[in-house]
Design an enzyme around this catalytic site. Structure first.
Site, PDB file in Angstrom:
ATOM      1  N   ASP A  82       0.858  -1.185   0.000  1.00 53.01           N
ATOM      2  CA  ASP A  82       0.000   0.000   0.000  1.00 53.01           C
ATOM      3  C   ASP A  82       0.890   1.229   0.000  1.00 53.01           C
ATOM      4  OD1 ASP A  82      -3.216   0.256   0.644  1.00 53.01           O
ATOM      5  OD2 ASP A  82      -2.110   2.080   1.093  1.00 53.01           O
ATOM      6  N   ASP A 102      -7.512  -4.477  -5.308  1.00 53.96           N
ATOM      7  CA  ASP A 102      -8.745  -3.961  -4.702  1.00 53.96           C
ATOM      8  C   ASP A 102      -8.648  -2.442  -4.813  1.00 53.96           C
ATOM      9  OD1 ASP A 102     -11.086  -3.689  -3.320  1.00 53.96           O
ATOM     10  OD2 ASP A 102     -10.207  -4.040  -1.347  1.00 53.96           O
ATOM     11  N   CYS A 114     -15.376  -1.453  -4.502  1.00 54.76           N
ATOM     12  CA  CYS A 114     -16.628  -1.404  -3.739  1.00 54.76           C
ATOM     13  C   CYS A 114     -17.510  -0.293  -4.312  1.00 54.76           C
ATOM     14  CB  CYS A 114     -16.381  -1.218  -2.246  1.00 54.76           C
ATOM     15  SG  CYS A 114     -15.402   0.230  -1.822  1.00 54.76           S
TER      16      CYS A 114
END
Length: 403
Positions: free
Chosen positions: A255, A300, A353
Site C-alpha cells: 500500500d 482492490d 466497492c
C-alpha cells in the site's frame, strides 16, 4: 423516548464537525463515544445511530427545516427537531429547540418524499449519474444503500470455523446466524459491540461484509503460492487470503500508506496469520521488483465507494464529480502497472466497492484492449448490487495471464 440533554448536545457537536468542518463521521462518532465514561451501551447507541441517521438524511431534513449550509448551531437544532418529530419523539422544553410545527414537518416530508433526490437524500449530480449508469436499477439501488448495513463477521479458519465462532459468541450473549452460500460468514441478529468480546481478541473472527468476503475466494489462491495484495490497506482481504492459503506460501501486502500496513501487522498477529509480509509502495521500483513473479495478484482498487454508502453515509456529501474523473484515471494506471506482477499462467482479480460500470466493467474492458492488457484473457466477473444481495455493492473481475 425521553431525550437527555448531554446526549443530544453530543449529537449536535458531532454534526457541526461533520457538516461544517468536513470531518469523517466514523472518527467523530468514535471521539464522541469517549466523551463521558458514565454513558452506558444505550447512551452510546443513541449517539452513534442518531448522528449517522441525520448524516444519511441530511438533504431531506435540511430541506424540511429550511436551512442551508454552512449550518449554524441554531440550524443544527432545527435539523435535529425534524429528525425527532419524524420519529414521533416528544421534544423537550429546551431553549435551544424553537417551537416546532409538527404538522408542517410531516406534510413537507410527504411532499418531498415524492421526489427521489430528496427521498433518498442525495446530491443532484449523483442522482443523475446513478440513473445514467445503472439505468432502471438506480431507484432500488440507492434505496438499498440508504438502509443500515447488517453486521457481518468472517470466521477466521486459521483459528476456528463459523460453528466455533457462533458458539463462542453465544457464550458472550451475542446471537448470530449463518448466511447461505457464504462459507465463513455469520450475521448478527442484533447489533452489538463484538470488538469487546474475548472471541474477537483471540482472533476467531473479523468484521467483514459478506460481499467483501467473496473477493479473496474469487482469486482462487492455493497454499504455497506467492500472492500480492496491491492495495491492501488495513488488510481485511490479506487476512482472508492467509486463511484460504492455510498460512502456507507468501502474501505480500502492499500500500502507499504505511500507517495502514502497521494496522495490518497488528491484525495479522491477532489472527495468527504468519505468511503476510507488508511493503510500502514508495516508488515504481517497488513494483518492478515483482514483475512476473506473482502467482496471484489482487487489485482492490481505490474507488468512489458508492457500494458502501450504508457504512459511510457522509461519503455522498464529500464525493465530487471531479474526484470520480480522477479516481477512474487512477484505476486505469494501477491496473496497467500492477498487472505486470502476474507471472505467465497466473491470475489477477480487479475489484472495487463501487456499483458504477465506469469504474468496473468499463475499466476491465479498456484494460484488455490496451497494450498492458493484451497478455490477459477475461475469465469471469461478479456484479453485486445491494438491492439484490442485501449486502454491500461490489464488483470483481478475474483475468488470467497468457502462457
Amino acid at each position: 423516548m425521553r431525550l437527555h440533554r448531554n446526549l443530544v448536545f453530543a449529537v449536535i457537536d458531532g454534526l457541526h464537525e461533520i457538516f461544517n468542518e468536513e470531518e469523517y463521521a466514523d472518527k467523530i462518532v468514535q471521539k464522541l463515544l469517549k466523551r463521558d465514561k458514565r454513558w452506558g451501551a444505550r447512551d452510546r447507541s443513541f449517539i452513534a445511530e442518531t448522528v449517522y441517521e441525520i448524516v444519511r438524511w441530511k438533504r431531506l431534513y435540511a430541506e424540511i427545516a429550511e436551512v442551508k449550509e454552512p449550518y449554524s448551531r441554531e440550524n443544527l437544532w432545527r435539523i435535529f427537531a425534524v429528525w425527532a418529530t419524524l420519529r414521533g419523539i416528544t421534544l423537550p422544553d429546551w431553549k435551544q429547540i424553537a417551537p416546532t410545527p409538527t404538522r408542517r414537518i410531516k406534510g413537507k416530508f410527504d411532499e418531498l418524499s415524492k421526489i427521489r433526490k430528496y427521498r433518498e437524500s442525495i446530491p443532484d449530480w449523483l442522482d443523475t449519474l446513478g440513473e445514467t449508469e445503472l439505468k432502471g436499477k438506480w431507484e432500488k439501488e440507492i434505496a438499498a444503500l440508504n438502509k443500515q448495513a447488517p453486521v457481518v463477521l468472517r470466521a477466521n479458519t486459521l483459528v476456528g470455523d463459523k460453528k466455533k465462532v457462533r458458539s463462542l459468541l453465544e457464550d458472550e450473549l451475542i446471537d448470530t446466524e449463518f448466511i447461505k452460500t457464504y462459507p465463513d460468514a455469520l450475521q448478527l441478529t442484533e447489533r452489538a459491540n463484538v470488538f469487546s468480546t474475548q472471541a474477537f481478541k483471540n482472533g476467531f473472527f473479523e468484521v467483514q461484509d459478506a460481499s467483501s468476503q467473496l473477493v479473496a475466494a474469487f482469486l482462487d489462491v492455493k497454499p504455497g503460492q506467492r500472492v500480492v495484495d496491491t492495495c491492501a490497506g488495513a488488510g481485511g482481504k490479506s487476512l482472508h487470503l492467509a486463511a484460504l492459503m492455510e498460512n502456507k506460501g507468501q502474501i505480500i501486502s502492499m500500500d502507499i500508506y504505511g500507517n495502514k500496513l502497521k494496522e495490518l501487522k497488528r491484525r495479522a498477529r491477532r489472527a495468527k496469520a504468519h505468511n503476510i509480509e507488508t511493503r510500502v509502495i514508495e516508488s515504481s521500483k517497488d513494483i518492478k521488483k515483482l514483475i512476473g513473479k506473482a502467482d496471484r495478484v489482487l487489485i482492490d482498487a481505490p474507488c468512489s465507494g458508492l457500494g458502501v454508502l450504508r457504512r459511510n453515509p457522509d461519503a455522498k456529501w464529500k464525493l465530487q464529480p471531479e474526484f470520480l474523473d480522477t479516481i477512474r484515471q487512477t484505476q486505469k494506471e494501477i491496473l496497467s502497472s500492477y498487472s505486470r506482477m502476474v507471472k505467465p499462467g497466473g491470475k489477477l482479480v480487479y475489484a472495487t466497492c463501487s456499483v458504477l460500470p465506469s469504474e468496473n466493467e468499463k475499466q476491465v474492458k479498456n484494460f484488455l484492449q490496451s497494450e498492458a492488457g493484451e497478455h490477459f484473457s477475461f475469465v469471469s466477473d461478479k456484479k453485486i448490487l445491494s438491492h439484490e444481495s442485501g449486502f454491500d455493492g461490489f464488483y470483481m473481475a478475474l483475468l488470467t495471464k497468457k502462457e
